[in-house]
Design an enzyme around this catalytic site. Structure first.
Site, PDB file in Angstrom:
ATOM      1  N   PHE A  83       1.203 -24.605 -25.316  1.00  0.00           N
ATOM      2  CA  PHE A  83       2.613 -24.174 -25.246  1.00  0.00           C
ATOM      3  C   PHE A  83       3.309 -24.797 -24.022  1.00  0.00           C
ATOM      4  CE2 PHE A  83       5.115 -20.125 -23.890  1.00  0.00           C
ATOM      5  CZ  PHE A  83       6.316 -20.713 -24.235  1.00  0.00           C
ATOM      6  N   ASP A 117      -8.625 -29.943 -25.497  1.00  0.00           N
ATOM      7  CA  ASP A 117      -9.712 -29.932 -26.488  1.00  0.00           C
ATOM      8  C   ASP A 117      -9.265 -29.294 -27.802  1.00  0.00           C
ATOM      9  OD1 ASP A 117      -9.715 -27.220 -26.029  1.00  0.00           O
ATOM     10  OD2 ASP A 117     -11.719 -27.145 -25.148  1.00  0.00           O
ATOM     11  N   ALA A 135      -6.914 -23.459 -19.906  1.00  0.00           N
ATOM     12  CA  ALA A 135      -7.587 -22.217 -19.493  1.00  0.00           C
ATOM     13  C   ALA A 135      -7.876 -21.411 -20.746  1.00  0.00           C
ATOM     14  CB  ALA A 135      -6.668 -21.405 -18.576  1.00  0.00           C
ATOM     15  N   TYR A 168      -9.200 -11.743 -17.221  1.00  0.00           N
ATOM     16  CA  TYR A 168      -8.314 -12.915 -17.232  1.00  0.00           C
ATOM     17  C   TYR A 168      -7.558 -13.002 -15.888  1.00  0.00           C
ATOM     18  CZ  TYR A 168      -4.047 -15.567 -18.193  1.00  0.00           C
ATOM     19  OH  TYR A 168      -3.004 -16.454 -18.116  1.00  0.00           O
ATOM     20  N   LYS A 184      -7.885 -15.791 -12.618  1.00  0.00           N
ATOM     21  CA  LYS A 184      -6.771 -16.513 -11.980  1.00  0.00           C
ATOM     22  C   LYS A 184      -6.752 -16.207 -10.464  1.00  0.00           C
ATOM     23  CE  LYS A 184      -4.835 -18.483 -15.639  1.00  0.00           C
ATOM     24  NZ  LYS A 184      -4.627 -19.927 -15.772  1.00  0.00           N
ATOM     25  N   ASN A 196       5.984 -13.529 -17.968  1.00  0.00           N
ATOM     26  CA  ASN A 196       5.897 -13.647 -19.437  1.00  0.00           C
ATOM     27  C   ASN A 196       6.744 -14.811 -19.937  1.00  0.00           C
ATOM     28  OD1 ASN A 196       5.274 -10.488 -19.064  1.00  0.00           O
ATOM     29  ND2 ASN A 196       4.357 -11.261 -20.937  1.00  0.00           N
ATOM     30  N   VAL A 197       6.083 -15.884 -20.331  1.00  0.00           N
ATOM     31  CA  VAL A 197       6.808 -17.092 -20.735  1.00  0.00           C
ATOM     32  C   VAL A 197       7.118 -17.024 -22.240  1.00  0.00           C
ATOM     33  CG1 VAL A 197       6.831 -19.612 -20.645  1.00  0.00           C
ATOM     34  CG2 VAL A 197       5.373 -18.331 -19.046  1.00  0.00           C
ATOM     35  N   LYS A 212      -0.141 -19.698 -30.797  1.00  0.00           N
ATOM     36  CA  LYS A 212      -0.822 -18.764 -29.895  1.00  0.00           C
ATOM     37  C   LYS A 212      -1.244 -17.440 -30.520  1.00  0.00           C
ATOM     38  CE  LYS A 212      -0.103 -18.485 -25.613  1.00  0.00           C
ATOM     39  NZ  LYS A 212       0.410 -18.231 -24.275  1.00  0.00           N
ATOM     40  N   PHE A 245       6.990   0.846 -28.377  1.00  0.00           N
ATOM     41  CA  PHE A 245       6.542   2.092 -27.770  1.00  0.00           C
ATOM     42  C   PHE A 245       7.780   2.865 -27.289  1.00  0.00           C
ATOM     43  CE2 PHE A 245       2.548  -0.411 -26.562  1.00  0.00           C
ATOM     44  CZ  PHE A 245       1.787   0.166 -27.573  1.00  0.00           C
ATOM     45  N   ARG A 252       9.804  -6.152 -18.590  1.00  0.00           N
ATOM     46  CA  ARG A 252       8.963  -7.260 -18.114  1.00  0.00           C
ATOM     47  C   ARG A 252       9.869  -8.379 -17.618  1.00  0.00           C
ATOM     48  NH1 ARG A 252       4.154  -6.951 -21.431  1.00  0.00           N
ATOM     49  NH2 ARG A 252       3.463  -4.826 -21.044  1.00  0.00           N
TER      50      ARG A 252
HETATM   51  N1  LIG Z   1       2.374 -18.244 -21.622  1.00  0.00           N
HETATM   52  C1  LIG Z   1       2.377 -17.301 -20.694  1.00  0.00           C
HETATM   53  O1  LIG Z   1       3.134 -16.312 -20.799  1.00  0.00           O
HETATM   54  C2  LIG Z   1       1.489 -17.419 -19.500  1.00  0.00           C
HETATM   55  C3  LIG Z   1       1.532 -16.384 -18.532  1.00  0.00           C
HETATM   56  C4  LIG Z   1       0.714 -16.496 -17.420  1.00  0.00           C
HETATM   57  C5  LIG Z   1      -0.098 -17.595 -17.237  1.00  0.00           C
HETATM   58  N2  LIG Z   1      -0.147 -18.565 -18.193  1.00  0.00           N
HETATM   59  C6  LIG Z   1      -1.044 -19.709 -17.960  1.00  0.00           C
HETATM   60  O2  LIG Z   1      -0.344 -20.904 -18.236  1.00  0.00           O
HETATM   61  C7  LIG Z   1      -1.227 -21.905 -18.743  1.00  0.00           C
HETATM   62  C8  LIG Z   1      -0.681 -22.434 -20.055  1.00  0.00           C
HETATM   63  O3  LIG Z   1      -0.637 -21.342 -20.992  1.00  0.00           O
HETATM   64  P1  LIG Z   1      -0.004 -21.471 -22.427  1.00  0.00           P
HETATM   65  O4  LIG Z   1       0.815 -20.261 -22.662  1.00  0.00           O
HETATM   66  O5  LIG Z   1       0.608 -22.812 -22.578  1.00  0.00           O
HETATM   67  O6  LIG Z   1      -1.318 -21.320 -23.316  1.00  0.00           O
HETATM   68  P2  LIG Z   1      -1.935 -22.243 -24.468  1.00  0.00           P
HETATM   69  O7  LIG Z   1      -3.147 -21.514 -24.938  1.00  0.00           O
HETATM   70  O8  LIG Z   1      -0.882 -22.616 -25.449  1.00  0.00           O
HETATM   71  O9  LIG Z   1      -2.341 -23.550 -23.674  1.00  0.00           O
HETATM   72  C9  LIG Z   1      -3.610 -23.792 -23.130  1.00  0.00           C
HETATM   73  C10 LIG Z   1      -4.102 -25.108 -23.678  1.00  0.00           C
HETATM   74  O10 LIG Z   1      -5.336 -25.432 -23.039  1.00  0.00           O
HETATM   75  C11 LIG Z   1      -6.241 -25.922 -24.022  1.00  0.00           C
HETATM   76  N3  LIG Z   1      -7.583 -25.672 -23.473  1.00  0.00           N
HETATM   77  C12 LIG Z   1      -8.175 -24.472 -23.234  1.00  0.00           C
HETATM   78  N4  LIG Z   1      -9.374 -24.654 -22.676  1.00  0.00           N
HETATM   79  C13 LIG Z   1      -9.556 -26.003 -22.557  1.00  0.00           C
HETATM   80  C14 LIG Z   1     -10.594 -26.824 -22.035  1.00  0.00           C
HETATM   81  N5  LIG Z   1     -11.708 -26.301 -21.532  1.00  0.00           N
HETATM   82  N6  LIG Z   1     -10.437 -28.158 -22.059  1.00  0.00           N
HETATM   83  C15 LIG Z   1      -9.307 -28.716 -22.586  1.00  0.00           C
HETATM   84  N7  LIG Z   1      -8.288 -27.991 -23.086  1.00  0.00           N
HETATM   85  C16 LIG Z   1      -8.418 -26.651 -23.073  1.00  0.00           C
HETATM   86  C17 LIG Z   1      -5.909 -25.176 -25.290  1.00  0.00           C
HETATM   87  O11 LIG Z   1      -6.314 -25.886 -26.457  1.00  0.00           O
HETATM   88  C18 LIG Z   1      -4.397 -25.059 -25.177  1.00  0.00           C
HETATM   89  O12 LIG Z   1      -3.760 -26.161 -25.788  1.00  0.00           O
HETATM   90  C19 LIG Z   1      -2.586 -21.239 -18.855  1.00  0.00           C
HETATM   91  O13 LIG Z   1      -3.352 -21.582 -17.732  1.00  0.00           O
HETATM   92  C20 LIG Z   1      -2.248 -19.751 -18.868  1.00  0.00           C
HETATM   93  O14 LIG Z   1      -3.317 -18.983 -18.373  1.00  0.00           O
HETATM   94  C21 LIG Z   1       0.625 -18.502 -19.309  1.00  0.00           C
END
Ligand SMILES: NC(=O)c1ccc[n+]([C@@H]2O[C@H](COP(=O)([O-])OP(=O)(O)OC[C@H]3O[C@@H](n4cnc5c(N)ncnc54)[C@H](O)[C@@H]3O)[C@@H](O)[C@H]2O)c1
Length: 338
Positions: free
Chosen positions: A15, A38, A87, A155, A159, A185-186, A194, A217, A224
């Site tokens: 994302f 991956d 992650a 989780y 972090k 919260n993105v 997702k 709720f 948030r």
């Molecule tokens: N979206 C949110 O609201 C939010 C909030 C807090 C933190 N985050 C953090 O932001 C980052 C991006 O989140 P996101 O919402 O885009 O999630 P997402 O799951 O869409 O993106 C994570 C990407 O990492 C890839 N991935 C996971 N493990 C891997 C590995 N070992 N090797 C290679 N690729 C791998 C997944 O295939 C996925 O495309 C993450 O670190 C997440 O923890 C997101």
């Protein structure tokens, strides 16, 4: 800070990562942009959508389908800009060893060592989950950076451990170009892969598009900090020194909109964006089960003071307006798929 000629985005098909790849291709058209993913959650469709939305045409970045640790074999002595998003992002995973190893294991320490050795620039995603339920949640005040450290789940803890390693490295070398961002919260385009981890705005819009009334709720005034993905990407770029501040101060920062949005406001914004008529699909309220209550975050809000000071970044999007626009975008997309 000299601008690198190569940028690598781990989790680049996810994302936030796919939006970062497109934004980097736009901000630095002459640079090489490499996406490593991956594809466990990510999809090529996210990249196509992100490049299209940034009016860039077809995807132009390189795509490497590998574990993110492959990055360590790509970075040599030339300074590279690294955006680390990969992650385990499923906050319900409860295998503590797996979560810690994937998100904050030896490969993470290896990456920071490489950054120190070759003066790379690194921006990585931490999370508001590092706060758990701080005292500010009860008094409905913004979360200052110092309030984090007692996460409610593994989780958030992973972090926090990631940040601790960063803090140790920064103590060794204060000039190391490493910026950690605690995303709140993105929401926004690119999150359709997702599943249950998609934003509330996305899930409510999909439910309402399918003709299902939103369920919240009681009483729906839980709030948030909802932050639009374009603000998140702009802040990542600011952390890389591609924003107004050319030499951002290394460290850990909050990344939210700086405004609380209640679930009632969020639902009304989605309703408006979908163009529903008054009285159509009224919200149904239900009591929160005790098992959920125990770890439920009633209120989150990013204190963005330090983010402005250190990175020169101020969010540009009002969350309610952005959710409204996003819901109409999702309506258009669903129409196009039919
Ligand atoms: N979206 C949110 O609201 C939010 C909030 C807090 C933190 N985050 C953090 O932001 C980052 C991006 O989140 P996101 O919402 O885009 O999630 P997402 O799951 O869409 O993106 C994570 C990407 O990492 C890839 N991935 C996971 N493990 C891997 C590995 N070992 N090797 C290679 N690729 C791998 C997944 O295939 C996925 O495309 C993450 O670190 C997440 O923890 C997101």
């Amino acid at each position: 800070m000299p601008e690198p000629s190569t940028y690598i985005v781990t989790g680049g098909a996810g994302f936030v990562g796919s939006n970062c790849c497109a934004a980097l291709s736009r901000a630095r058209p002459d640079a090489q942009v490499i996406c490593i993913d991956d594809f466990r959650v990510g999809s090529f469709r996210n990249l196509i959508e992100a490049y299209e939305r940034h009016a860039l045409g077809p995807v132009s970045c390189e795509v490497v389908a590998q574990d993110w640790t492959y990055l360590l074999t790509l970075i040599g002595h030339q300074s590279v800009g690294i955006v680390h998003m990969a992650a385990i992002t499923d906050t319900t995973v409860d295998d503590q060893a797996q979560m810690l190893d994937d998100n904050a294991g030896p490969a993470w320490d290896g990456l920071m060592e490489a950054v120190l050795e070759a003066s790379h620039t690194l921006v990585y995603a931490s999370s508001a989950a590092t706060y758990g339920t701080p005292p500010q949640a009860a008094t409905h005040e913004a979360f200052p950076l110092s309030a984090a450290g007692k996460p409610d789940n593994i989780y958030g803890f992973s972090k926090w451990v990631m940040e601790n390693s960063h803090r140790r490295v920064q103590q060794q070398d204060a000039s190391a170009s490493i910026v950690g961002l605690r995303f709140f919260n993105v929401f926004g385009p690119g999150e359709s892969n997702k599943g249950a981890m998609a934003s509330m705005a996305y899930k409510l819009a999909q439910q309402m598009l399918a003709g299902t009334a939103p369920r919240l709720f009681t009483p729906g005034d839980q709030a948030r900090d909802q932050v639009y993905v374009d603000d998140v990407v702009d802040c990542v770029l600011a952390g890389l020194g591609l924003g107004d501040t050319k030499n951002p101060t290394p460290g850990v920062y909050n990344l939210g909109s700086g405004r609380p949005t209640t679930f009632n406001q969020l639902t009304d914004a989605v309703r408006a964006g979908l163009g529903l008529k008054a009285g159509e699909l009224p919200t149904e309220y239900f009591e929160m089960p005790a098992s959920v209550r125990e770890f439920y975050q009633d209120f989150t809000l990013a204190d963005m003071t330090e983010t402005k000071r250190g990175l020169g970044f101020v969010p540009a999007h009002d969350p309610v307006e952005a959710i409204t626009r996003y819901a109409s975008y999702l309506k258009q997309q669903s129409g196009a798929r039919r």
